[in-house]
Design a protein around this motif. Structure first.
Motif, mmCIF file in Angstrom:
data_model
loop_
_atom_site.group_PDB
_atom_site.id
_atom_site.type_symbol
_atom_site.label_atom_id
_atom_site.label_comp_id
_atom_site.label_asym_id
_atom_site.label_seq_id
_atom_site.Cartn_x
_atom_site.Cartn_y
_atom_site.Cartn_z
ATOM 1 N N THR A 78 2.234 1.228 -7.845
ATOM 2 C CA THR A 78 1.706 -0.035 -8.351
ATOM 3 C C THR A 78 2.559 -0.575 -9.488
ATOM 4 O O THR A 78 3.166 0.164 -10.253
ATOM 5 C CB THR A 78 0.262 0.130 -8.843
ATOM 6 O OG1 THR A 78 0.223 1.133 -9.872
ATOM 7 C CG2 THR A 78 -0.659 0.531 -7.702
ATOM 8 N N GLU B 6 0.824 -1.209 0.000
ATOM 9 C CA GLU B 6 0.000 0.000 0.000
ATOM 10 C C GLU B 6 0.862 1.265 0.000
ATOM 11 O O GLU B 6 0.361 2.350 -0.280
ATOM 12 C CB GLU B 6 -0.926 0.007 1.215
ATOM 13 C CG GLU B 6 -2.012 -1.050 1.164
ATOM 14 C CD GLU B 6 -2.967 -0.946 2.346
ATOM 15 O OE1 GLU B 6 -2.721 -0.095 3.236
ATOM 16 O OE2 GLU B 6 -3.953 -1.704 2.379
ATOM 17 N N THR C 279 -1.410 -5.085 -4.633
ATOM 18 C CA THR C 279 -1.586 -3.660 -4.332
ATOM 19 C C THR C 279 -1.816 -3.440 -2.841
ATOM 20 O O THR C 279 -1.940 -2.298 -2.397
ATOM 21 C CB THR C 279 -2.766 -3.079 -5.125
ATOM 22 O OG1 THR C 279 -3.943 -3.853 -4.840
ATOM 23 C CG2 THR C 279 -2.480 -3.114 -6.623
ATOM 24 N N SER C 280 -1.878 -4.526 -2.093
ATOM 25 C CA SER C 280 -2.016 -4.439 -0.638
ATOM 26 C C SER C 280 -1.349 -5.665 -0.031
ATOM 27 O O SER C 280 -0.995 -6.613 -0.719
ATOM 28 C CB SER C 280 -3.489 -4.365 -0.226
ATOM 29 O OG SER C 280 -4.183 -5.531 -0.629
#
Length: 265
Positions: free
Chosen positions: A76, A72, A82-83
């Motif tokens: 990206t 996070e 993405t987390s």
């Protein structure tokens, strides 16, 4: 295409093949400094749930956090999560920093852990990591045990000279040194080094993925940590550490089969 590809005249005919290898990556800058438990870092103490099993090496000794990446907090990248929080641990009781040549995917003396949904309640997280503190006898690339905070810059790069796929994909024979191209090769080697996520790796010696067939599927660079005086990091004599994963496992966010490599001059 945003990045200019500078080539010697003798390689100009190979431009279309080389341009196809362009990949995004994240350049990492590290500096000594304190971090929070959820932050990206080299060294320091990890995010770690109370109910999770802390990683130990094959002798049962607790390993030390080498790096923590909170997805996070970074730009990206294609295929990458993405987390979640990805961590890398090394044995401190092994004089090769947990590396086992030819078996770099067997997580006996190193470990990659991924917490897909980090717990936000800090009362449920481990706070005391004194049991994993470095002693004077321990072997660890960040030899002072310092903690480093990280900043990130997104960039693009072409396949590096040391990559085992270079001749097949680009037509350049990276192992055939030509004196008149020395400056070009040196620039390419230097550009591949440094701390990074994704892109193409750099090596102090050779790419092991081209030497052993069982390693050839580990095509994606997860993380590279270079020797860096600013954070007391030294892989042997001016070496570099890399972690790789297959494309299939990266898509699945399965980090149980990561390839770890370290080499030095």
């Amino acid at each position: 295409m945003g990045k200019v590809l500078e080539l010697p005249e003798c390689y100009e005919s190979l431009r279309p093949r080389i341009e196809k290898t362009l990949r995004p990556f994240i350049r990492i800058t590290a500096e000594k400094g304190s971090t929070g438990r959820f932050d990206c870092k080299f060294g320091g103490d990890p995010y770690f749930p109370l109910d999770a099993e802390y990683p130990c090496d094959e002798t049962g000794h607790p390993m030390k956090l080498l790096a923590q990446i909170n997805f996070e907090q970074i730009p990206t990248l294609p295929l990458f999560p993405t987390s979640g929080i990805l961590q890398f641990y090394l044995s401190v009781k092994d004089d090769s920093y947990g590396f086992d040549y030819g078996k770099g995917y067997e997580q006996k003396n190193f470990r990659a852990l991924f917490f897909e949904k980090p717990i936000k309640d800090e009362d449920k997280l481990k706070k005391d990591f004194e049991f994993a503190k470095l002693s004077e006898e321990d072997e660890f690339p960040i030899f002072s045990g310092c903690e480093a905070k990280l900043t990130f810059t997104k960039d693009e790069e072409y396949m590096s000279i040391g990559d085992f796929r270079l001749e097949k994909d680009c037509g350049i024979k990276g192992n055939e040194w030509k004196p008149e191209l020395e400056d070009f090769y040196n620039k390419c080697y230097d550009a591949a080094l440094g701390h990074k996520i994704a892109g193409y790796p750099g090596f102090a010696q050779n790419d092991p993925r081209g030497e052993m067939e069982q390693l050839s599927g580990f095509t994606h660079l997860l993380l590279q940590i270079d020797s860096d005086d600013k954070i007391d990091c030294e892989w042997g004599d001016g070496g570099v550490g890399n972690f790789f994963i297959t494309e299939e496992d990266l898509k699945k966010k399965d980090f149980s089969k990561v390839l770890y490599n370290y080499d030095c001059c």
